[in-house]
Enzyme design. Sequence first.
Site, PDB file in Angstrom:
ATOM      1  N   CYS A 170       0.825  24.690  33.253  1.00 10.97           N
ATOM      2  CA  CYS A 170       0.706  25.049  31.808  1.00 10.97           C
ATOM      3  C   CYS A 170      -0.533  24.161  31.424  1.00 10.97           C
ATOM      4  O   CYS A 170      -1.770  24.064  32.069  1.00 10.97           O
ATOM      5  CB  CYS A 170       1.964  24.933  30.972  1.00 10.97           C
ATOM      6  SG  CYS A 170       1.739  25.660  29.235  1.00 10.97           S
ATOM      7  N   GLU A 190       5.991  28.690  35.254  1.00  8.86           N
ATOM      8  CA  GLU A 190       6.683  27.530  34.849  1.00  8.86           C
ATOM      9  C   GLU A 190       7.968  27.805  34.376  1.00  8.86           C
ATOM     10  O   GLU A 190       8.166  28.789  33.837  1.00  8.86           O
ATOM     11  CB  GLU A 190       5.728  26.982  33.748  1.00  8.86           C
ATOM     12  CG  GLU A 190       6.018  25.936  33.099  1.00  8.86           C
ATOM     13  CD  GLU A 190       5.435  25.263  31.957  1.00  8.86           C
ATOM     14  OE1 GLU A 190       5.196  24.009  31.743  1.00  8.86           O
ATOM     15  OE2 GLU A 190       5.111  26.202  31.248  1.00  8.86           O
ATOM     16  N   LYS A 238       5.967  17.811  35.923  1.00  8.65           N
ATOM     17  CA  LYS A 238       4.757  17.781  34.979  1.00  8.65           C
ATOM     18  C   LYS A 238       4.541  16.680  34.533  1.00  8.65           C
ATOM     19  O   LYS A 238       5.388  15.714  34.259  1.00  8.65           O
ATOM     20  CB  LYS A 238       5.132  18.749  33.723  1.00  8.65           C
ATOM     21  CG  LYS A 238       4.223  19.016  32.818  1.00  8.65           C
ATOM     22  CD  LYS A 238       4.596  20.372  31.904  1.00  8.65           C
ATOM     23  CE  LYS A 238       3.428  20.938  30.883  1.00  8.65           C
ATOM     24  NZ  LYS A 238       3.679  21.857  29.986  1.00  8.65           N
TER      25      LYS A 238
END
Length: 335
Positions: A161, A45, A127
């Site tokens: 994540c 990430e 995200k």
Amino acid sequence: MSKKIRVAAVQAEPVWLNLDKTVDKTIELIAEAADRGVELLAFPETWLPGYPVFLWSYPVYEQRPFVARYHANSVTLDGPEFTRIREAARRHSIMVALGFSEKQGGSLYIAQSIIGPNGDVLLHRRKLKPTHAERTLFGESDGSGLTVIDTTLGRIGALNCFEHIQPLTSYAMSAQDEQIHIAAWPCLGILGNFPALSPETLISATQAYALVGSAFVIMATQIMSDGGALEFPAADGGPTPVYTGGGGYARVYGPDSSLLTGPLDPTQEGIAIADLDLASIDLSKNIVDPAGHYARPDVTRLVLDDRPQQPVTRLQDEEGAQLAPLSDEDDTENE
């Protein structure tokens, strides 16, 4: 007939807040993986320009110098840095799953792109919702990023994540028959012994994703060295107060949640390599297929709005800008 696919997860330290040097390192890792026969290489990430550890280190009003540098070293999709990585993927005929801070206008987004072995961008996503302190720096996305794509290697998806602990998000991916999943993480354990963010918890969440979705999961993580911790210095000049050392836990899980790679030391740079046989997914889903034979849509079901959303709607019809295919002239990097 079963087909073996070689994949790898990156465990490495970015050159913190330095986009150009981290791109150089990215291209070196791509070349190394290709030399070892890897067909799909996954990065952590916000690998570019490194995870913003300062978000968890200092009050917001003390972060301004870091924020300015982070903006200046974030990636634009039409910029030369992203093009260099696309060129490297094509030159080495390897698929690359890249995590980066994407800059669009005055906003940043936690982004992932899957770049094909011909340099084309097969998937670009952001995200869906930044986690906790990340919301002070990054914007949100929409449901269009919860997408599994058909590729020459199989059906591939990606999340960042804590997206892995959202049950509806993971279900949306599983319902699209995801076979290979990119799980991108920062360096684990930066908050010390806080249980919800401990390496053990985050590794367990990734392993559970493989089990629930009956998918191969490539877990890529960053590491932070002693020198890296000094890139986010405290007032006394010492390392960032959340630094605990290491943080690398790259690995690959099978669709039955088995670990397919040997352990790397949390402080060691490298790539974790595994050979996948997609036929083994059938055996796992024969036991539990949560969006298939084990589902009960008459009782519970997911409503997914995967339409792209824009802050401005124009009355005239306009085609969205597309990333152009690479031309032969673009491929200027040397081996």
